[in-house]
Design a protein around this motif. Structure first.
Motif, PDB file in Angstrom:
ATOM      1  N   PRO A  45       0.832  -1.217   0.000  1.00  0.00           N
ATOM      2  CA  PRO A  45       0.000   0.000   0.000  1.00  0.00           C
ATOM      3  C   PRO A  45       0.859   1.257   0.000  1.00  0.00           C
ATOM      4  N   GLY A  46       0.558   2.156  -0.921  1.00  0.00           N
ATOM      5  CA  GLY A  46       1.268   3.420  -0.984  1.00  0.00           C
ATOM      6  C   GLY A  46       2.646   3.356  -1.601  1.00  0.00           C
ATOM      7  N   LYS A  47       3.023   2.190  -2.097  1.00  0.00           N
ATOM      8  CA  LYS A  47       4.349   2.032  -2.686  1.00  0.00           C
ATOM      9  C   LYS A  47       4.236   1.602  -4.143  1.00  0.00           C
ATOM     10  N   GLU A  48       5.310   1.813  -4.876  1.00  0.00           N
ATOM     11  CA  GLU A  48       5.350   1.380  -6.263  1.00  0.00           C
ATOM     12  C   GLU A  48       5.527  -0.131  -6.339  1.00  0.00           C
ATOM     13  N   ARG A  49       5.053  -0.681  -7.439  1.00  0.00           N
ATOM     14  CA  ARG A  49       5.265  -2.102  -7.680  1.00  0.00           C
ATOM     15  C   ARG A  49       6.754  -2.364  -7.874  1.00  0.00           C
ATOM     16  N   GLU A  50       7.235  -3.469  -7.331  1.00  0.00           N
ATOM     17  CA  GLU A  50       8.650  -3.815  -7.481  1.00  0.00           C
ATOM     18  C   GLU A  50       8.802  -5.270  -7.895  1.00  0.00           C
ATOM     19  N   GLY A  51       9.828  -5.540  -8.663  1.00  0.00           N
ATOM     20  CA  GLY A  51      10.157  -6.903  -9.028  1.00  0.00           C
ATOM     21  C   GLY A  51      10.795  -7.619  -7.861  1.00  0.00           C
ATOM     22  N   VAL A  52      10.401  -8.863  -7.660  1.00  0.00           N
ATOM     23  CA  VAL A  52      10.906  -9.657  -6.542  1.00  0.00           C
ATOM     24  C   VAL A  52      11.850 -10.745  -7.038  1.00  0.00           C
ATOM     25  N   SER A  53      11.381 -11.554  -7.971  1.00  0.00           N
ATOM     26  CA  SER A  53      12.182 -12.671  -8.447  1.00  0.00           C
ATOM     27  C   SER A  53      11.674 -13.109  -9.808  1.00  0.00           C
ATOM     28  N   SER A  54      12.591 -13.618 -10.623  1.00  0.00           N
ATOM     29  CA  SER A  54      12.233 -13.994 -11.990  1.00  0.00           C
ATOM     30  C   SER A  54      12.947 -15.269 -12.385  1.00  0.00           C
ATOM     31  N   ILE A  55      12.321 -16.021 -13.283  1.00  0.00           N
ATOM     32  CA  ILE A  55      12.934 -17.239 -13.790  1.00  0.00           C
ATOM     33  C   ILE A  55      12.723 -17.317 -15.296  1.00  0.00           C
ATOM     34  N   MET A  56      13.786 -17.677 -15.983  1.00  0.00           N
ATOM     35  CA  MET A  56      13.739 -17.907 -17.418  1.00  0.00           C
ATOM     36  C   MET A  56      13.495 -19.398 -17.616  1.00  0.00           C
ATOM     37  N   ASN A  57      12.343 -19.761 -18.094  1.00  0.00           N
ATOM     38  CA  ASN A  57      11.986 -21.179 -18.161  1.00  0.00           C
ATOM     39  C   ASN A  57      12.837 -21.977 -19.136  1.00  0.00           C
ATOM     40  N   SER A  58      13.379 -21.337 -20.144  1.00  0.00           N
ATOM     41  CA  SER A  58      14.145 -22.070 -21.154  1.00  0.00           C
ATOM     42  C   SER A  58      15.447 -22.638 -20.609  1.00  0.00           C
ATOM     43  N   ASP A  59      16.067 -21.939 -19.666  1.00  0.00           N
ATOM     44  CA  ASP A  59      17.346 -22.428 -19.147  1.00  0.00           C
ATOM     45  C   ASP A  59      17.428 -22.455 -17.623  1.00  0.00           C
ATOM     46  N   GLY A  60      16.358 -22.041 -16.951  1.00  0.00           N
ATOM     47  CA  GLY A  60      16.343 -22.102 -15.494  1.00  0.00           C
ATOM     48  C   GLY A  60      17.066 -20.971 -14.791  1.00  0.00           C
ATOM     49  N   SER A  61      17.548 -19.985 -15.535  1.00  0.00           N
ATOM     50  CA  SER A  61      18.220 -18.854 -14.898  1.00  0.00           C
ATOM     51  C   SER A  61      17.243 -18.133 -13.982  1.00  0.00           C
ATOM     52  N   THR A  62      17.769 -17.675 -12.857  1.00  0.00           N
ATOM     53  CA  THR A  62      16.937 -16.977 -11.884  1.00  0.00           C
ATOM     54  C   THR A  62      17.556 -15.641 -11.501  1.00  0.00           C
ATOM     55  N   TYR A  63      16.708 -14.802 -10.955  1.00  0.00           N
ATOM     56  CA  TYR A  63      17.163 -13.471 -10.523  1.00  0.00           C
ATOM     57  C   TYR A  63      16.326 -13.052  -9.326  1.00  0.00           C
ATOM     58  N   TYR A  64      16.985 -12.397  -8.365  1.00  0.00           N
ATOM     59  CA  TYR A  64      16.310 -11.940  -7.150  1.00  0.00           C
ATOM     60  C   TYR A  64      16.674 -10.489  -6.867  1.00  0.00           C
ATOM     61  N   THR A  65      15.701  -9.752  -6.388  1.00  0.00           N
ATOM     62  CA  THR A  65      16.034  -8.429  -5.886  1.00  0.00           C
ATOM     63  C   THR A  65      16.795  -8.593  -4.572  1.00  0.00           C
ATOM     64  N   ASP A  66      17.626  -7.621  -4.251  1.00  0.00           N
ATOM     65  CA  ASP A  66      18.538  -7.775  -3.116  1.00  0.00           C
ATOM     66  C   ASP A  66      17.822  -8.074  -1.801  1.00  0.00           C
ATOM     67  N   SER A  67      16.671  -7.474  -1.604  1.00  0.00           N
ATOM     68  CA  SER A  67      16.002  -7.587  -0.303  1.00  0.00           C
ATOM     69  C   SER A  67      15.476  -8.983   0.002  1.00  0.00           C
ATOM     70  N   VAL A  68      15.421  -9.860  -1.001  1.00  0.00           N
ATOM     71  CA  VAL A  68      14.896 -11.209  -0.753  1.00  0.00           C
ATOM     72  C   VAL A  68      15.943 -12.292  -0.969  1.00  0.00           C
ATOM     73  N   LYS A  69      17.132 -11.918  -1.377  1.00  0.00           N
ATOM     74  CA  LYS A  69      18.178 -12.913  -1.608  1.00  0.00           C
ATOM     75  C   LYS A  69      18.471 -13.683  -0.330  1.00  0.00           C
ATOM     76  N   GLY A  70      18.559 -14.995  -0.467  1.00  0.00           N
ATOM     77  CA  GLY A  70      18.812 -15.847   0.681  1.00  0.00           C
ATOM     78  C   GLY A  70      17.566 -16.230   1.449  1.00  0.00           C
ATOM     79  N   ARG A  71      16.444 -15.589   1.159  1.00  0.00           N
ATOM     80  CA  ARG A  71      15.186 -15.903   1.863  1.00  0.00           C
ATOM     81  C   ARG A  71      14.141 -16.499   0.921  1.00  0.00           C
ATOM     82  N   PHE A  72      14.102 -16.032  -0.304  1.00  0.00           N
ATOM     83  CA  PHE A  72      13.106 -16.489  -1.280  1.00  0.00           C
ATOM     84  C   PHE A  72      13.781 -17.366  -2.319  1.00  0.00           C
TER      85      PHE A  72
END
Length: 126
Positions: free
Chosen positions: A41-68
Motif C-alpha cells: 500500500p502506498g508504494k510502487e510495484r517492485e520486481g521480486v524474483s524472476s525465472i527464465m523457463n528455457s534455461d532455469g536462470s533466476t534473478y532476485y532483488t537484493d532484499s529477498v536474496k537468501g530468503r526467497f
C-alpha cells in the motif's frame, strides 16, 4: 487466452514461510520468463524474483536474496515462490507476470511484462 493464476498467499507471523504458486496457461510456457512482482500500500510495484523457463536462470532483488527461492515446474506450467524468514516489510499483494524469454531478460529481468495475474495477498505480522 493467456491466464496467470496466483495462489498461496495468507497471513503469517514474522519468521514464517509461505509458498506462492503461479499457474500459467494459454502460451508456450518453456519460451517465457515468469516474474513475481509485489506492491505494498502506498508504494510502487517492485520486481521480486524472476525465472527464465528455457534455461532455469533466476534473478532476485537484493532484499529477498537468501530468503526467497523461485522455481518452475515445466510439466505443470507452474512457477513457485518459496518465501522463508518472512518480514513485515514483505507484506504486499504479489503478482506473477509473463513475457517472452528474449535475450533482453538477461539485461533487465523485471522489464517488459504484458500478461499479469490477479494477485494474492501476503501479510506478515510482527
Amino acid at each position: 487466452e493467456v491466464q496467470l493464476v496466483e495462489s498461496g498467499g495468507g497471513l503469517v507471523q514474522a519468521g514464517g514461510s509461505l509458498r506462492l504458486s503461479c499457474a500459467a496457461s494459454g502460451f508456450t510456457f518453456d519460451d517465457h520468463a515468469i516474474t513475481w512482482f509485489r506492491q505494498a500500500p502506498g508504494k510502487e510495484r517492485e520486481g521480486v524474483s524472476s525465472i527464465m523457463n528455457s534455461d532455469g536462470s533466476t534473478y532476485y532483488t537484493d532484499s529477498v536474496k537468501g530468503r526467497f527461492t523461485i522455481s518452475s515446474d515445466n510439466a505443470r506450467n507452474t512457477v513457485y515462490l518459496q518465501m522463508n524468514s518472512l518480514k513485515p516489510e514483505d507484506t504486499a499483494v504479489y503478482y506473477c507476470a509473463a513475457r517472452v524469454g528474449l535475450s533482453s531478460w538477461y539485461e533487465d529481468p523485471f522489464w517488459g511484462y504484458y500478461d499479469w495475474g490477479q494477485g494474492t495477498q501476503v501479510t506478515v505480522s510482527s
